[in-house]
Write an enzyme that holds these catalytic residues in place. Structure first.
Site, PDB file in Angstrom:
ATOM      1  N   LYS A 187       0.855  -1.193   0.000  1.00 15.18           N
ATOM      2  CA  LYS A 187       0.000   0.000   0.000  1.00 15.18           C
ATOM      3  C   LYS A 187       0.888   1.239   0.000  1.00 15.18           C
ATOM      4  CE  LYS A 187      -1.923   2.786   2.832  1.00 15.18           C
ATOM      5  NZ  LYS A 187      -1.836   4.032   2.037  1.00 15.18           N
ATOM      6  N   GLU A 263      10.194   1.447  10.363  1.00 16.01           N
ATOM      7  CA  GLU A 263      11.174   2.521  10.154  1.00 16.01           C
ATOM      8  C   GLU A 263      10.410   3.824  10.347  1.00 16.01           C
ATOM      9  OE1 GLU A 263      14.244   1.965   9.882  1.00 16.01           O
ATOM     10  OE2 GLU A 263      14.271  -0.150   9.355  1.00 16.01           O
ATOM     11  N   CYS A 297      13.827  11.092   6.371  1.00 18.10           N
ATOM     12  CA  CYS A 297      13.784  10.708   7.787  1.00 18.10           C
ATOM     13  C   CYS A 297      15.141  10.928   8.448  1.00 18.10           C
ATOM     14  CB  CYS A 297      13.363   9.257   7.918  1.00 18.10           C
ATOM     15  SG  CYS A 297      14.464   8.130   7.059  1.00 18.10           S
ATOM     16  N   GLU A 397       9.770  16.332  15.043  1.00 19.02           N
ATOM     17  CA  GLU A 397      10.128  16.192  13.625  1.00 19.02           C
ATOM     18  C   GLU A 397       9.260  17.128  12.792  1.00 19.02           C
ATOM     19  OE1 GLU A 397       8.946  12.587  11.533  1.00 19.02           O
ATOM     20  OE2 GLU A 397      10.956  12.449  10.674  1.00 19.02           O
TER      21      GLU A 397
HETATM   22  P1  NAD Z   1       2.394   8.323   7.727  1.00 18.57           P
HETATM   23  O1  NAD Z   1       2.677   7.478   8.907  1.00 18.57           O
HETATM   24  O2  NAD Z   1       1.401   9.389   7.850  1.00 18.57           O
HETATM   25  O3  NAD Z   1       1.905   7.419   6.495  1.00 18.57           O
HETATM   26  C1  NAD Z   1       2.675   6.341   6.027  1.00 18.57           C
HETATM   27  C2  NAD Z   1       1.759   5.282   5.472  1.00 18.57           C
HETATM   28  O4  NAD Z   1       0.979   4.742   6.527  1.00 18.57           O
HETATM   29  C3  NAD Z   1       0.782   5.787   4.417  1.00 18.57           C
HETATM   30  O5  NAD Z   1       0.696   4.830   3.410  1.00 18.57           O
HETATM   31  C4  NAD Z   1      -0.520   5.883   5.194  1.00 18.57           C
HETATM   32  O6  NAD Z   1      -1.666   5.743   4.388  1.00 18.57           O
HETATM   33  C5  NAD Z   1      -0.386   4.714   6.140  1.00 18.57           C
HETATM   34  N1  NAD Z   1      -1.184   4.817   7.375  1.00 18.57           N
HETATM   35  C6  NAD Z   1      -1.517   5.931   8.061  1.00 18.57           C
HETATM   36  N2  NAD Z   1      -2.252   5.593   9.147  1.00 18.57           N
HETATM   37  C7  NAD Z   1      -2.373   4.248   9.149  1.00 18.57           C
HETATM   38  C8  NAD Z   1      -2.997   3.304  10.000  1.00 18.57           C
HETATM   39  N3  NAD Z   1      -3.656   3.686  11.105  1.00 18.57           N
HETATM   40  N4  NAD Z   1      -2.923   1.991   9.688  1.00 18.57           N
HETATM   41  C9  NAD Z   1      -2.244   1.582   8.608  1.00 18.57           C
HETATM   42  N5  NAD Z   1      -1.650   2.422   7.747  1.00 18.57           N
HETATM   43  C10 NAD Z   1      -1.687   3.745   8.024  1.00 18.57           C
HETATM   44  O7  NAD Z   1       3.810   8.875   7.268  1.00 18.57           O
HETATM   45  P2  NAD Z   1       4.114   9.853   6.053  1.00 18.57           P
HETATM   46  O8  NAD Z   1       3.615  11.201   6.420  1.00 18.57           O
HETATM   47  O9  NAD Z   1       3.664   9.211   4.797  1.00 18.57           O
HETATM   48  O10 NAD Z   1       5.705   9.859   6.037  1.00 18.57           O
HETATM   49  C11 NAD Z   1       6.486  10.726   6.782  1.00 18.57           C
HETATM   50  C12 NAD Z   1       7.020  10.046   8.012  1.00 18.57           C
HETATM   51  O11 NAD Z   1       7.710   8.875   7.630  1.00 18.57           O
HETATM   52  C13 NAD Z   1       8.037  10.876   8.749  1.00 18.57           C
HETATM   53  O12 NAD Z   1       7.814  10.732  10.124  1.00 18.57           O
HETATM   54  C14 NAD Z   1       9.353  10.229   8.380  1.00 18.57           C
HETATM   55  O13 NAD Z   1      10.406  10.416   9.296  1.00 18.57           O
HETATM   56  C15 NAD Z   1       8.964   8.808   8.281  1.00 18.57           C
HETATM   57  N6  NAD Z   1       9.921   8.067   7.460  1.00 18.57           N
HETATM   58  C16 NAD Z   1      10.798   7.227   8.085  1.00 18.57           C
HETATM   59  C17 NAD Z   1      11.755   6.537   7.341  1.00 18.57           C
HETATM   60  C18 NAD Z   1      12.770   5.619   7.993  1.00 18.57           C
HETATM   61  O14 NAD Z   1      13.450   4.888   7.272  1.00 18.57           O
HETATM   62  N7  NAD Z   1      12.908   5.625   9.299  1.00 18.57           N
HETATM   63  C19 NAD Z   1      11.777   6.700   5.956  1.00 18.57           C
HETATM   64  C20 NAD Z   1      10.858   7.562   5.363  1.00 18.57           C
HETATM   65  C21 NAD Z   1       9.925   8.242   6.119  1.00 18.57           C
HETATM   66  O1  6OD Z   2      18.386   4.413   2.009  1.00 17.20           O
HETATM   67  C1  6OD Z   2      17.585   3.667   2.583  1.00 17.20           C
HETATM   68  O2  6OD Z   2      17.673   2.425   2.522  1.00 17.20           O
HETATM   69  C2  6OD Z   2      16.486   4.222   3.368  1.00 17.20           C
HETATM   70  N1  6OD Z   2      15.676   3.326   3.968  1.00 17.20           N
HETATM   71  C3  6OD Z   2      16.304   5.558   3.456  1.00 17.20           C
HETATM   72  C4  6OD Z   2      15.297   6.179   4.207  1.00 17.20           C
HETATM   73  C5  6OD Z   2      15.158   7.512   4.143  1.00 17.20           C
HETATM   74  C6  6OD Z   2      14.139   8.172   4.859  1.00 17.20           C
HETATM   75  O3  6OD Z   2      13.510   9.114   4.437  1.00 17.20           O
END
Ligand code: NAD
Ligand code: 6OD
Length: 493
Positions: A187, A263, A297, A397
């Site tokens: 998804k 993540e 992130c 964040e």
């Molecule tokens: P989000 O959590 O709002 O959404 C991510 C996904 O989760 C979307 O597909 C959304 O539809 C789904 N989702 C939302 N609520 C849900 C629920 N209750 N049950 C199941 N699915 C659900 O995150 P975002 O705004 O899309 O992304 C930004 C965030 O992602 C930031 O906090 C960022 O730091 C984090 N991020 C982390 C990493 C990492 O590797 N640690 C990488 C990229 C992004």
């Molecule tokens: O480089 C990657 O493998 C990875 N998971 C990056 C994540 C970035 C977050 O926004």
């Protein structure tokens, strides 16, 4: 938006795609749809199917059947060849995919091409090689016994993805899932669904049997996302996204005790000691602050600079930040594109206002889009100083092109600041003192620690966060372990 947009070759060649579900090897229509918006123009560019429990159940049943179908009988060499073909196909269609990614996210087309799409192909090549070269654990227990581990696919894996690096992060999950012989229900984020839709088609073209890769579009809570996380026949859930969403997913996955990998968010410190090479620090810090509009992130959003070089750092860093060009993702002179959506744009601007309320000084940026742009979710790269460690803008964040800068005097003091948030994802330490680099690295509470660099990746290394930044690790053997079930066999000798 400026007319410049119309000049880019990719805009003449490619069109946005309507995003349909892909279940059991076929695209299917949905009665429920929403509009897909390009955040840089704020125009409607197509539609997104919205699935729920019914579509998710169909996808899960297809993925479950596929576990025992032709997919199961492929040798690891054959699976590896399929992964390679997916990588090849991504590269063959890289301009189209970069066009779709830039149009969906607002990020610069050049960045999508160089970073997102190239890395997506590399994810498949990496796990194709890994699969055919990996061994297994074995232990000889004196003359008594031989122990060895066998691997089986974990089963049906739900993959829930964010919008910042849509194809890069989805393929970072799908490649090891397929390498391990598991099957997937993906998804993508409702904000960035286009490249996932094309990926489904690419998997089919590359010879992935029907039902192995399924895609259900939709929202999170009370929609496709939640339906995946609570489905009793989903064996594992891998999620990348916000920390709060991770908590909700853990609760929803708990009744059926699913394996989870999370993540999550970060508020990563960038620690700059006076003995570092300041010019190199500034060029990399520009990237760690503003690459992908700061929506990474791992972004180094809290910058700590040793007091003796603070003024010099601020002068040079501010000057370079002001040089960054913000605007049209298809104008190759632009360094910074649009944020992903109007909702997120307003969220980031609220934090900039909050920084002022908290007593901070906006050194540069701080307003919305440059005057030359009449619409789009553009925010100028923003540097904030004068905040204390407990300010919300230092603790929370923001996930946009906004960084805070604070001076420090001692190593002990900056380690305290670095560890003083609920997050523990990444850190960059800048110093030419080797002993200090090791010493500080060992005390930083983060899963990923870089010394004199940022976001330098090797896909074999453990990747993930501690504290509220994640659960588990991805990368190399760690990914493989997640997508497999291990059984130990003991032979009495
Ligand atoms: P989000 O959590 O709002 O959404 C991510 C996904 O989760 C979307 O597909 C959304 O539809 C789904 N989702 C939302 N609520 C849900 C629920 N209750 N049950 C199941 N699915 C659900 O995150 P975002 O705004 O899309 O992304 C930004 C965030 O992602 C930031 O906090 C960022 O730091 C984090 N991020 C982390 C990493 C990492 O590797 N640690 C990488 C990229 C992004
Ligand atoms: O480089 C990657 O493998 C990875 N998971 C990056 C994540 C970035 C977050 O926004």
């Amino acid at each position: 938006m400026q007319s410049k947009v119309m000049e880019h070759e990719a805009l003449k060649k490619y069109k946005p795609v309507d995003c349909r579900h892909f279940i059991d090897g076929a695209f299917i229509d949905s009665e429920k749809k929403v509009n897909n918006i390009n955040p840089a123009t704020e125009d409607v560019i197509g539609t997104i199917a919205i699935g729920g429990e019914q579509e998710v159940d169909r996808a899960v049943q297809a993925a479950k059947r596929a576990l025992t179908g032709p997919w199961k009988s492929l040798s690891s060499f054959e699976r590896s060849s399929i992964l390679r073909r997916i990588g090849d196909e991504i590269l063959k269609r890289k301009e189209e995919l970069a066009f779709l990614e830039a149009t969906d996210t607002g990020k610069p087309y050049a960045l999508a091409l160089e970073m997102d799409i190239t890395r997506a192909a590399h994810n498949f090549y990496f796990f194709a090689d890994y699969l055919t070269s990996m061994g297994t654990e074995a232990y000889q227990q004196d003359e008594k016994a031989l122990h060895y581990a066998i691997r089986r696919p974990v089963g049906v894996v739900g993959m829930i993805n964010p919008w910042n690096l849509p194809l890069l992060l989805l393929t970072w999950k799908l490649a090891p899932c397929l390498a391990a012989g598991s099957t997937a229900v993906m998804k993508p984020s409702e904000w960035t669904p286009m490249t996932a839709t094309v990926l489904a088609e690419i998997c089919k073209d590359a010879g992935v049997p029907d039902g192995v890769v399924n895609l259900v579009h939709g929202f999170g809570a009370d929609s496709a996302g939640e339906a995946i996380t609570k489905h009793p026949e989903v064996d594992a859930v891998t999620f990348t996204g916000d920390t709060k969403t991770g908590t909700a997913i853990m609760q929803s996955a708990a009744p059926s005790l699913k394996k989870v990998s999370f993540e999550l968010g970060g508020k990563n410190p960038n620690i700059i000691f006076a003995d570092s090479d300041l010019d190199e620090v500034i060029e990399t810090t520009l990237k760690s602050s503003f690459l992908n509009q700061g929506q990474v992130c791992l972004a180094g959003s809290r910058i700590y600079v040793e007091s003796t070089v603070y003024d010099e750092f601020m002068e040079k860093f501010t000057a370079r930040t002001k040089e960054l060009k913000v605007g049209d993702p298809f104008d190759e002179k632009m360094n910074v594109g649009s944020l992903v959506s109007r909702e997120h744009y307003e969220h980031v601007l609220r934090y900039i206002d909050l920084a002022k309320e908290e007593g901070g000084t906006v050194v540069t940026g701080g307003t919305n889009r440059p005057d030359s742009l009449d619409k789009g979710c553009f925010v100028r790269p923003t540097i904030i100083t004068g905040l204390g460690q407990s300010a919300r803008c230092v603790q929370e964040e923001i996930f946009g092109p906004v960084v805070t800068v604070m001076p420090f005097d001692t190593e002990e003091e900056v380690i305290g600041y670095a560890n003083d948030t609920k997050y523990g994802l990444g850190t960059s330490i800048w110093t030419n003192d080797l002993r200090r680099a090791h010493r500080v690295a060992h005390r930083i509470e983060a899963g990923i620690i870089w010394v004199n660099t940022w976001y330098l990746r090797d896909l074999r290394t453990p990747f993930g966060g501690m504290k509220e930044s994640g659960v588990g690790r991805e990368g190399g053997a760690h990914s493989f372990d997640f997508y497999s079930e291990l059984s130990n066999v003991t032979i009495k000798l």
